[in-house]
Design a protein around this motif. Sequence first.
Motif, mmCIF file in Angstrom:
data_model
loop_
_atom_site.group_PDB
_atom_site.id
_atom_site.type_symbol
_atom_site.label_atom_id
_atom_site.label_comp_id
_atom_site.label_asym_id
_atom_site.label_seq_id
_atom_site.Cartn_x
_atom_site.Cartn_y
_atom_site.Cartn_z
ATOM 1 N N ASP A 55 -5.566 6.937 1.190
ATOM 2 C CA ASP A 55 -5.384 8.059 1.744
ATOM 3 C C ASP A 55 -4.699 8.144 2.954
ATOM 4 O OD1 ASP A 55 -5.793 10.955 1.814
ATOM 5 O OD2 ASP A 55 -8.018 10.697 2.698
ATOM 6 N N ARG A 56 -3.446 7.774 2.970
ATOM 7 C CA ARG A 56 -2.407 7.991 4.071
ATOM 8 C C ARG A 56 -1.051 8.424 3.612
ATOM 9 N NH1 ARG A 56 -2.769 3.897 9.053
ATOM 10 N NH2 ARG A 56 -1.330 5.396 9.425
ATOM 11 N N ALA A 65 1.051 4.546 5.064
ATOM 12 C CA ALA A 65 0.315 3.652 4.249
ATOM 13 C C ALA A 65 0.265 2.187 4.431
ATOM 14 C CB ALA A 65 0.618 3.912 2.735
ATOM 15 N N ASN A 66 1.392 1.926 4.739
ATOM 16 C CA ASN A 66 1.754 0.290 5.103
ATOM 17 C C ASN A 66 0.793 -0.260 5.987
ATOM 18 O OD1 ASN A 66 4.244 0.111 3.533
ATOM 19 N ND2 ASN A 66 5.369 1.465 4.780
ATOM 20 N N ALA A 96 3.900 12.136 -3.650
ATOM 21 C CA ALA A 96 5.190 12.236 -4.325
ATOM 22 C C ALA A 96 5.913 10.973 -4.065
ATOM 23 C CB ALA A 96 6.029 13.476 -4.298
ATOM 24 N N HIS A 97 6.099 10.564 -2.527
ATOM 25 C CA HIS A 97 7.019 9.564 -2.347
ATOM 26 C C HIS A 97 6.157 8.123 -2.913
ATOM 27 C CE1 HIS A 97 8.872 11.603 1.318
ATOM 28 N NE2 HIS A 97 9.258 11.675 0.277
ATOM 29 N N GLY A 98 4.941 8.035 -2.900
ATOM 30 C CA GLY A 98 4.326 6.849 -3.508
ATOM 31 C C GLY A 98 4.615 6.851 -4.875
ATOM 32 N N ALA A 111 0.614 -1.397 -0.082
ATOM 33 C CA ALA A 111 -0.052 -0.190 -0.022
ATOM 34 C C ALA A 111 0.795 1.331 -0.062
ATOM 35 C CB ALA A 111 -0.915 -0.039 1.168
ATOM 36 N N LEU A 112 0.594 2.455 -0.922
ATOM 37 C CA LEU A 112 1.189 3.355 -1.046
ATOM 38 C C LEU A 112 0.346 4.491 -0.607
ATOM 39 C CD1 LEU A 112 3.546 2.495 -3.885
ATOM 40 C CD2 LEU A 112 4.278 2.829 -1.574
ATOM 41 N N GLY A 113 0.535 5.636 -0.400
ATOM 42 C CA GLY A 113 -0.147 6.920 -0.452
ATOM 43 C C GLY A 113 -0.456 7.725 -1.769
#
Length: 285
Positions: A89-90, A113-114, A66-68, A61-63
């Motif tokens: 949405d995290r 998000a993890n 930009a990091h996602g 799981a990713l947000g």
Amino acid sequence: MDDTVVVLGSANADLVVAVPARPAGGETALGSDVETIPGGKGANTAVAAGRLGAPVAFVGALGTDAHGDLLLDSLRSAHVDTTRVRRVDRPTGTAFITVTPDGENSIVVSPGANAALTPEDVDLTGAAVLVASLEVPLPVVEHAVALAAAGGVRPVLNLSPVADLSPRTLAALDPLVVNEHEAHALTGGTGDLLALGPRTAIITRGARGARVLTPEGTTDIPAPAVAAVDTTGAGDAFAGALAASLATGTTLEEAARTAVLVAAISVTRPGAQPSYPTADELGRG
């Protein structure tokens, strides 16, 4: 034929700072400029396997930040199937890493998000091997291992960080993978991981290589001598290479030999995912 390595685990943006020494409590240390590098135990493992040419799918799981995007790009650049990744949405998970001149590191992880990963996210379609790690909810990991065992998929677990597993989960693992500190914590210092119930186990030993434990006996696999630059993600490199080899039908001992070599190469380069070698670099392309 099912030959995919399915990786279940975390994906983090690693914020890395080089420091002359790790600060003690109440102490401030000046460090280098911050580098933002794709990481996380699960994503690292997937990229390590993918760079070796294995068919790999990542469950995580990713947000939607930009990091996602950074992590998705890194996974895809290693030819990892990201269709089983859910955007939530995290904030994307973040790891704050300090690295000292000897290549050792200290890490604080914010799961983000993890922590939103659920058992319903687990999809083992086409899998020969499941390789899971923590930094995601334990019930998800245990569900995935049970699903793998029931479906004829080989379950591998890198139990880092250490958590209490059910006897049913432990009994399915082939192998359980831990480092020396984790092995000590799990066994009270005896090192007898098989007494906990897994079919096989591996203890990673840093510069000394790895120890493979099976009902038939114990085999120590030495690591080549290298000059360590950054040990971040070396255990994940080992797990990814191990799973990639096992998916081809290689024996556990031979898979561990490849994994030791991949981990040794990884510590000679900065960062986690960017440090992982390709099959061509191992002479196996």
